[in-house]
Design a protein around this motif. Structure first.
Motif, short mmCIF file in Angstrom:
data_model
loop_
_atom_site.label_atom_id
_atom_site.label_comp_id
_atom_site.label_asym_id
_atom_site.label_seq_id
_atom_site.Cartn_x
_atom_site.Cartn_y
_atom_site.Cartn_z
N SER A 78 0.84 -1.19 0.00
CA SER A 78 0.00 0.00 0.00
C SER A 78 0.88 1.24 0.00
N PHE A 79 0.49 2.23 -0.79
CA PHE A 79 1.27 3.46 -0.85
C PHE A 79 0.36 4.67 -0.79
N LEU A 80 0.95 5.78 -0.37
CA LEU A 80 0.26 7.06 -0.34
C LEU A 80 1.25 8.12 -0.79
N VAL A 81 0.86 8.92 -1.77
CA VAL A 81 1.66 10.06 -2.22
C VAL A 81 0.84 11.32 -2.00
N GLU A 82 1.41 12.28 -1.26
CA GLU A 82 0.72 13.54 -0.99
C GLU A 82 1.55 14.69 -1.54
N VAL A 83 0.89 15.55 -2.30
CA VAL A 83 1.56 16.68 -2.95
C VAL A 83 0.90 17.98 -2.48
N LEU A 84 1.70 18.90 -1.96
CA LEU A 84 1.20 20.21 -1.59
C LEU A 84 1.56 21.19 -2.69
N ALA A 85 0.58 22.00 -3.11
CA ALA A 85 0.80 22.96 -4.18
C ALA A 85 -0.10 24.17 -3.93
N ASP A 86 -0.20 25.04 -4.93
CA ASP A 86 -1.00 26.24 -4.82
C ASP A 86 -1.85 26.37 -6.08
N THR A 87 -3.13 26.65 -5.92
CA THR A 87 -4.01 26.73 -7.09
C THR A 87 -3.58 27.82 -8.06
N ASP A 88 -2.89 28.84 -7.54
CA ASP A 88 -2.44 29.93 -8.41
C ASP A 88 -1.32 29.48 -9.35
N ASP A 89 -0.69 28.34 -9.03
CA ASP A 89 0.43 27.85 -9.85
C ASP A 89 -0.02 26.88 -10.95
N VAL A 90 -1.32 26.58 -11.01
CA VAL A 90 -1.82 25.69 -12.07
C VAL A 90 -1.67 26.39 -13.42
N GLN A 130 5.81 20.64 -2.14
CA GLN A 130 6.32 19.55 -1.30
C GLN A 130 5.62 18.27 -1.70
N ALA A 131 6.37 17.18 -1.81
CA ALA A 131 5.80 15.89 -2.19
C ALA A 131 6.34 14.82 -1.26
N SER A 132 5.45 14.14 -0.56
CA SER A 132 5.85 13.11 0.39
C SER A 132 5.23 11.77 -0.02
N PHE A 133 5.75 10.70 0.55
CA PHE A 133 5.22 9.38 0.24
C PHE A 133 5.32 8.47 1.46
N SER A 134 4.49 7.46 1.44
CA SER A 134 4.53 6.40 2.45
C SER A 134 4.26 5.08 1.75
N ILE A 135 5.16 4.12 1.93
CA ILE A 135 5.00 2.79 1.36
C ILE A 135 5.09 1.80 2.50
N ASP A 136 4.08 0.95 2.67
CA ASP A 136 3.97 0.11 3.86
C ASP A 136 5.24 -0.65 4.21
N THR A 137 5.84 -1.31 3.25
CA THR A 137 7.00 -2.15 3.54
C THR A 137 8.33 -1.40 3.42
N VAL A 138 8.25 -0.12 3.14
CA VAL A 138 9.47 0.68 2.93
C VAL A 138 9.62 1.76 4.00
N GLY A 139 8.57 2.53 4.22
CA GLY A 139 8.62 3.64 5.16
C GLY A 139 8.12 4.92 4.51
N SER A 140 8.38 6.03 5.18
CA SER A 140 7.92 7.34 4.71
C SER A 140 9.10 8.24 4.39
N GLY A 141 8.90 9.11 3.42
CA GLY A 141 9.98 10.02 3.05
C GLY A 141 9.46 11.16 2.19
N MET A 142 10.40 11.95 1.69
CA MET A 142 10.08 13.09 0.84
C MET A 142 10.76 12.91 -0.51
N PHE A 143 10.08 13.26 -1.58
CA PHE A 143 10.74 13.31 -2.87
C PHE A 143 11.60 14.57 -2.92
#
Length: 207
Positions: free
Chosen positions: A45-57, A78-91
């Motif tokens: 299982s993975f989760l990727v979360e990206v923070l951005a600004d609507t003005d930058d679209v 900012q872009a972060s991720f979490s992978i169950d068997t790997v851990g969490s980190g930042m791109f």
């Protein structure tokens, strides 16, 4: 006097809300296989979360082999991720979120939103919803029962080493959540403030 004060308070808030962009979080989740810093992970299982600004679209009108594509993209703050068997980190390299309205896909990519686009797509989800979506508003969970990674794979740099998604192994979802700025939230309270003023004025007039 009070009426003039209310108007003076309202005008700056309305002006600010009209020019202030809003933060947005894009979330991708699903099950994937791949490699993390050289070690394989499978159906995690993975989760990727990206923070951005609507003005930058930004819109990107691209023509490939005579076909026109309507694309919207936004640079990640900012872009972060979490992978169950790997851990969490930042791109740690440039990343972006995109929608290709022409083919009805949304995805996560390396690079910057330029024309022509730079970098390599990491993965993409398909859903008819994306044919009219431009990344500037919130969504519910948008599913894709059979998401894909690109035919040409490229690892992406992160705080946990190079991350490579080689396959998406089940349904995946996309969601966007716009977070209103304080100035926008202040506008929500203006009707109540004005209502209190006029209510008190009516009572005073009746007395």
């Amino acid at each position: 006097m009070i009426r003039s004060l209310l108007i003076a308070l309202c005008l700056p808030l309305i002006a600010a809300a009209s020019v202030v962009a809003e933060p947005v979080k894009y979330t991708f989740s699903g099950v994937a296989s791949g490699r993390a810093d050289g070690s394989a992970f499978s159906q995690s299982s993975f989760l990727v979360e990206v923070l951005a600004d609507t003005d930058d679209v930004v819109p990107i009108n691209l023509t490939v082999s005579g076909q026109d594509f309507v694309i919207f993209a936004v640079q990640s703050q900012q872009a972060s991720f979490s992978i169950d068997t790997v851990g969490s980190g930042m791109f740690t390299t440039d990343t972006l979120v995109f929608v290709n309205q022409t083919v009805g896909t949304a995805g996560f990519s390396q690079g910057t939103p330029t024309l022509p686009p730079t970098g390599q797509d990491v993965f993409a989800l398909a859903n008819g919803f994306f044919a009219s979506y431009d990344l500037r508003s919130s969504t519910g969970l948008i599913p894709d029962p059979s998401p894909q990674v690109p035919a040409t794979l490229e690892a992406i740099e992160s705080t946990l080493g190079l991350i490579l998604f080689t396959s998406l192994d089940g349904p995946a979802t996309f969601q966007a959540t716009v977070v209103p700025e304080p100035s926008s939230l202040a506008l929500v309270g203006l009707p109540a403030l004005i209502g209190v003023y006029w209510g008190r004025r009516r009572l005073r007039n009746r007395a």
